[in-house]
Write an enzyme that holds these catalytic residues in place. Structure first.
Site, PDB file in Angstrom:
ATOM      1  N   ASN A 190       0.875  -1.179   0.000  1.00 23.30           N
ATOM      2  CA  ASN A 190       0.000   0.000   0.000  1.00 23.30           C
ATOM      3  C   ASN A 190       0.910   1.226   0.000  1.00 23.30           C
ATOM      4  OD1 ASN A 190      -1.812   2.040   0.480  1.00 23.30           O
ATOM      5  ND2 ASN A 190      -2.339   1.396   2.572  1.00 23.30           N
ATOM      6  N   TRP A 191       1.033   1.846  -1.167  1.00 20.64           N
ATOM      7  CA  TRP A 191       1.960   2.981  -1.291  1.00 20.64           C
ATOM      8  C   TRP A 191       1.388   4.266  -0.706  1.00 20.64           C
ATOM      9  CZ3 TRP A 191       4.058   2.600  -7.058  1.00 20.64           C
ATOM     10  CH2 TRP A 191       4.691   1.364  -7.223  1.00 20.64           C
ATOM     11  N   LYS A 192       0.111   4.258  -0.391  1.00 20.72           N
ATOM     12  CA  LYS A 192      -0.573   5.459   0.131  1.00 20.72           C
ATOM     13  C   LYS A 192      -0.318   6.651  -0.808  1.00 20.72           C
ATOM     14  CE  LYS A 192      -0.029   3.476   4.659  1.00 20.72           C
ATOM     15  NZ  LYS A 192      -0.118   3.635   6.085  1.00 20.72           N
ATOM     16  N   HIS A 201      -9.600   0.977   4.692  1.00 17.16           N
ATOM     17  CA  HIS A 201      -8.350   1.215   5.409  1.00 17.16           C
ATOM     18  C   HIS A 201      -8.631   2.182   6.558  1.00 17.16           C
ATOM     19  CE1 HIS A 201      -4.290   2.524   6.328  1.00 17.16           C
ATOM     20  NE2 HIS A 201      -3.868   1.428   5.712  1.00 17.16           N
ATOM     21  N   SER A 247       3.228  -2.156  10.455  1.00 19.83           N
ATOM     22  CA  SER A 247       4.681  -2.161  10.660  1.00 19.83           C
ATOM     23  C   SER A 247       5.315  -3.523  10.377  1.00 19.83           C
ATOM     24  CB  SER A 247       5.034  -1.679  12.070  1.00 19.83           C
ATOM     25  OG  SER A 247       4.570  -0.355  12.262  1.00 19.83           O
ATOM     26  N   GLY A 289       2.183   2.279  10.697  1.00 23.30           N
ATOM     27  CA  GLY A 289       3.118   3.397  10.519  1.00 23.30           C
ATOM     28  C   GLY A 289       3.762   3.873  11.813  1.00 23.30           C
ATOM     29  N   GLY A 342       2.754  -1.115   4.341  1.00 28.63           N
ATOM     30  CA  GLY A 342       2.823   0.315   4.034  1.00 28.63           C
ATOM     31  C   GLY A 342       4.267   0.723   3.812  1.00 28.63           C
ATOM     32  N   GLY A 343       4.893   1.244   4.849  1.00 28.99           N
ATOM     33  CA  GLY A 343       6.247   1.800   4.758  1.00 28.99           C
ATOM     34  C   GLY A 343       7.242   0.916   4.027  1.00 28.99           C
ATOM     35  N   GLU A 403      -7.085   4.630   7.629  1.00 25.41           N
ATOM     36  CA  GLU A 403      -6.900   6.057   7.301  1.00 25.41           C
ATOM     37  C   GLU A 403      -8.130   6.615   6.599  1.00 25.41           C
ATOM     38  OE1 GLU A 403      -3.107   5.591   5.338  1.00 25.41           O
ATOM     39  OE2 GLU A 403      -2.234   5.045   7.266  1.00 25.41           O
ATOM     40  N   GLU A 405      -5.571  -5.054  10.528  1.00 26.99           N
ATOM     41  CA  GLU A 405      -4.591  -3.993  10.739  1.00 26.99           C
ATOM     42  C   GLU A 405      -4.890  -3.247  12.030  1.00 26.99           C
ATOM     43  OE1 GLU A 405      -2.623  -2.871   6.783  1.00 26.99           O
ATOM     44  OE2 GLU A 405      -4.304  -1.546   7.083  1.00 26.99           O
TER      45      GLU A 405
HETATM   46  C1  PEP Z   1      -0.933   0.123   6.079  1.00 32.71           C
HETATM   47  O1  PEP Z   1      -1.133   1.312   6.059  1.00 32.71           O
HETATM   48  O2  PEP Z   1      -1.717  -0.645   5.509  1.00 32.71           O
HETATM   49  C2  PEP Z   1       0.237  -0.386   6.807  1.00 32.71           C
HETATM   50  C3  PEP Z   1       0.241  -1.607   7.211  1.00 32.71           C
HETATM   51  O3  PEP Z   1       1.257   0.529   7.020  1.00 32.71           O
HETATM   52  P1  PEP Z   1       2.683   0.231   7.720  1.00 32.71           P
HETATM   53  O4  PEP Z   1       3.224  -1.047   7.138  1.00 32.71           O
HETATM   54  O5  PEP Z   1       3.524   1.423   7.355  1.00 32.71           O
HETATM   55  O6  PEP Z   1       2.430   0.120   9.190  1.00 32.71           O
END
Ligand code: PEP
Length: 255
Positions: free
Chosen positions: A10-12, A96, A214, A174, A235-236, A98, A168
């Site tokens: 997920n590049w956001k 998600h 994470s 994040g 994500g990251g 967010e 999640e």
């Molecule tokens: C996400 O936003 O779906 C996610 C899992 O982010 P991160 O890996 O950065 O915690």
């Protein structure tokens, strides 16, 4: 292997059209013909076309991060399922945290998108998860149950295995704080039990449940070894080819 592991990035709101194409070329060069894991990248809308071109003939699939459930019309700033399909998008992240937090998306609204996605040949990656306050109040499982039942309302028996669930925990997204394997497995097993009650064991056993929060190369192997953790929504660590490819390799090793 009843469930093929899935790693989705997920590049956001990161990566331009050009940077996205470069990133997937690097990813594809590294993972080569690895087919024991399903790999999906979810760039922002503006990079979908360039990334689709860079992925031509490759096994890596393309996902979007959202869409609108109506076919067309006066929805300023929105994108339809048909528009995504025209860009070779196969998956879409829905619900998600967010989007729930910053854009007020409710379970009922997310559910409309899940239903439309399925009717439009898009595979939903439905995200559920509790906040830190909800975990501390002891309501993790009831929050997850409400989000799951709300999101899946009206999803038929012959559609459920097309849906991917992503657990999640909001406090782990994040933040660098990852759920322990025991915390994650407890919720994944709970989700599998709920799916069993709703759809029966044979179908519930086929649904992939991803962990997100994470996840990175240093903690992936342990999480992916758990019985009900079928991959990751990343994500990251999906923004760099090296870490993303290491996660794909960790998933292949966990198969
Ligand atoms: C996400 O936003 O779906 C996610 C899992 O982010 P991160 O890996 O950065 O915690």
């Amino acid at each position: 292997m009843i469930r093929k592991k899935l790693i989705a990035g997920n590049w956001k709101m990161n990566k331009s059209a050009g940077d996205g194409a470069t990133l997937v070329k690097d990813i594809v060069d590294e993972i080569g013909r690895e087919t024991s894991v399903e790999v999906v990248v979810c760039p922002p809308f503006t990079a979908l076309e360039s990334v689709a071109k860079a992925l031509e003939g490759q096994a890596v699939k393309l996902g979007a991060q959202n869409f609108h459930h109506e076919k067309s019309g006066a929805y300023t700033g929105e994108i339809s399922a048909e528009m995504l399909r025209a860009l070779y998008v196969t998956h879409v992240i829905l619900g998600h945290s967010e989007r729930r937090t910053y854009f007020g998306e409710t379970d009922a609204f997310i559910n409309k998108k899940v239903i439309t996605a399925l009717a439009s040949q898009l595979k939903p990656i439905l995200c559920v998860g509790e906040t830190l306050a909800e975990r501390e109040a002891g309501s993790t499982l009831s929050v997850v149950q409400t989000q799951l039942e709300g999101g899946l309302k009206g999803v038929a028996l012959d559609q459920i295995t097309t849906v991917v669930i992503a657990y999640e925990p909001v406090w782990a997204i994040g933040t660098g704080k990852v759920a322990t394997t025991a915390q994650a497995q407890e919720v994944h097993a709970f989700i599998r039990d709920l799916l069993t009650k709703l759809y029966g064991a044979p179908l519930a056993q086929k649904v992939r449940i991803l962990y997100g929060g994470s996840m990175k190369p240093s903690n992936a192997a342990e999480l992916l070894a758990e019985k009900d953790i079928d991959g990751g929504l990343i994500g990251g660590a999906s923004l760099e080819a090296k870490s993303f490819v290491e996660l794909v390799k960790a998933a292949a090793a966990a198969n």
